[in-house]
Design a protein around this motif. Sequence first.
Motif, PDB file in Angstrom:
ATOM      1  N   LEU A 113       0.831  -1.206   0.000  1.00 54.10           N
ATOM      2  CA  LEU A 113       0.000   0.000   0.000  1.00 54.10           C
ATOM      3  C   LEU A 113       0.865   1.254   0.000  1.00 54.10           C
ATOM      4  O   LEU A 113       0.608   2.212  -0.741  1.00 54.10           O
ATOM      5  N   ARG A 116       2.391   1.811  -3.429  1.00 58.50           N
ATOM      6  CA  ARG A 116       1.409   2.257  -4.426  1.00 58.50           C
ATOM      7  C   ARG A 116       1.022   3.711  -4.201  1.00 58.50           C
ATOM      8  O   ARG A 116       0.829   4.480  -5.136  1.00 58.50           O
ATOM      9  N   LEU A 117       0.863   4.034  -2.916  1.00 62.85           N
ATOM     10  CA  LEU A 117       0.494   5.403  -2.577  1.00 62.85           C
ATOM     11  C   LEU A 117       1.602   6.351  -3.027  1.00 62.85           C
ATOM     12  O   LEU A 117       1.354   7.374  -3.670  1.00 62.85           O
ATOM     13  N   PHE A 120       1.437   6.667  -6.728  1.00 63.53           N
ATOM     14  CA  PHE A 120       0.262   7.467  -7.119  1.00 63.53           C
ATOM     15  C   PHE A 120       0.528   8.959  -6.915  1.00 63.53           C
ATOM     16  O   PHE A 120       0.126   9.801  -7.723  1.00 63.53           O
TER      17      PHE A 120
ATOM     18  N   PHE B  86     -11.254   2.902  -3.431  1.00 65.93           N
ATOM     19  CA  PHE B  86     -10.011   3.669  -3.551  1.00 65.93           C
ATOM     20  C   PHE B  86      -8.843   2.776  -3.939  1.00 65.93           C
ATOM     21  O   PHE B  86      -8.081   3.071  -4.858  1.00 65.93           O
ATOM     22  N   LEU B  87      -8.726   1.665  -3.237  1.00 66.32           N
ATOM     23  CA  LEU B  87      -7.582   0.782  -3.474  1.00 66.32           C
ATOM     24  C   LEU B  87      -7.595   0.217  -4.892  1.00 66.32           C
ATOM     25  O   LEU B  87      -6.556   0.102  -5.540  1.00 66.32           O
ATOM     26  N   THR B  90      -8.073   3.765  -7.570  1.00 68.85           N
ATOM     27  CA  THR B  90      -7.017   4.781  -7.529  1.00 68.85           C
ATOM     28  C   THR B  90      -5.628   4.168  -7.460  1.00 68.85           C
ATOM     29  O   THR B  90      -4.708   4.622  -8.121  1.00 68.85           O
ATOM     30  N   LEU B  91      -5.490   3.129  -6.632  1.00 71.46           N
ATOM     31  CA  LEU B  91      -4.151   2.551  -6.493  1.00 71.46           C
ATOM     32  C   LEU B  91      -3.969   1.273  -7.321  1.00 71.46           C
ATOM     33  O   LEU B  91      -2.928   0.619  -7.233  1.00 71.46           O
ATOM     34  N   PHE B  93      -5.050  -1.773  -7.216  1.00 65.50           N
ATOM     35  CA  PHE B  93      -5.013  -3.131  -6.678  1.00 65.50           C
ATOM     36  C   PHE B  93      -6.117  -3.935  -7.365  1.00 65.50           C
ATOM     37  O   PHE B  93      -7.054  -3.361  -7.939  1.00 65.50           O
TER      38      PHE B  93
END
Lengths: 222, 222
Positions: A113, A116-117, A120, B86-87, B90-91, B93
């Motif tokens: 996570l 990825r964040l 992003f 979101f995951l 946006t990211l 997954f």
Amino acid sequence: MDHLSQTEENYLKAIFKICEQEEKAASTNAIAGEINTTPASVSDMLKRLAGKSLIHYEKHRGVTLSENGLQIATMLIRKHRLWEVFLVKTLNFSWDEVHEMAEQLEHVQSPELVERLDSFLGHPRFDPHGDPIPDAAGNFASRKQVQLSTLAIGEKAVVVGVQEHSAVFLQYLDKMNLGLGASVGVQEIFEFDGSLKVTIEGHQDLVISSKVSENLLVQKTK
Amino acid sequence: MDHLSQTEENYLKAIFKICEQEEKAASTNAIAGEINTTPASVSDMLKRLAGKSLIHYEKHRGVTLSENGLQIATMLIRKHRLWEVFLVKTLNFSWDEVHEMAEQLEHVQSPELVERLDSFLGHPRFDPHGDPIPDAAGNFASRKQVQLSTLAIGEKAVVVGVQEHSAVFLQYLDKMNLGLGASVGVQEIFEFDGSLKVTIEGHQDLVISSKVSENLLVQKTK
DNA sequence: AAGTATTTTTAGATTAGTCTAAAAATGAAT
DNA sequence: ATTCATTTTTAGACTAATCTAAAAATACTT
């Protein structure tokens, strides 16, 4: 080694912060102050953390982080600051609102996570307060920044960070147009109380107290 | 009333889930099964939750959520599902990777954060598994969906949800082109074991077990 | 209706984290 | 070096959450 409790993580962060500021071992009292608990509780916890080899601890001597502990603390700071960028840049919070939320988000356990964040967000190197974000390997970017209070008359600089993170201070800076990126110049220094008269590019001149100028980090220009 | 511990929150979610599925009071045993703990621990916790008026509890009678408890459980589900969106969106997954992370993120306390996230994501009404996301007032969107296993030969439908959320099942669906949005038609039903031969728009026909067809939620088309 | 099986609750212990109050160690000052 | 103040640690108790084992209540079966 399974993962740590939030409490343990908070102790590691506190120890990191104190060691960084004071440049030496963190005392039981200092940790208690930072975490808002009693020295007795800290003593207890130090034993536990030492048992997990997260800190170097000799009774009555204060503590420092072990390599392992430092790694964990650094990753917590990385997470905290990345989440702050997310909150400000993506969700449009202002810099004085994000601390509490990031404080919680930093404890979410998922290395993937974080990465990825980070990607992003475009691998930001500084958070909304100008604090450096350690990279995945734990390295902090560094900058030749100084307190605004150290400038001489006539010197010009750009605001790049703050030493104090309280909401009231940040709101004051917003109001005075002294947020990150502001271009300032020292026009006059008042010996009496150390206050400064500064020019702010695009805005009115302003007199700020020494408390403000000591908590503003700037990078000299030209 | 300060806010609840993560543990308490998890109990409320478990009770919500059981009551929703079984349409009746949640038993101590069922809760223990859901949360992976012992009935004794559950009994203890039920007393505490009842003390805070979060559940209706009479000994040996099972429990249901109070209005208050229901509100909290609903907001947890809202947070969980928004973070899942979101995951995934946006990211980037995939839908089989996000549960654990959302499980942690849902405990972050900040109503404002939830609303900002919701609006950043464009107020999604369903999460990546097709589960409805309650709105800020706690209302769930509803749909006339049925299990794929209930369709007759010749009927066509679109996959809109799953009843089983395990990573292996979701990965199987990906591999078979049976993710959300897939257009399927029932071609043949094998009495012997209840398996189905289905057509999948844009892909090869496929035989799926009854276990699969019972866990796939679809909306009939035409 | 009685007896067995199952479910639920209580009783008693354990662990993490905290606290207050008291004891011990350290540091500073004469 | 002895005293005084401060810091740190220990001792003992408390709360939240858990567990195992035993007791109590409910449900099932004939």
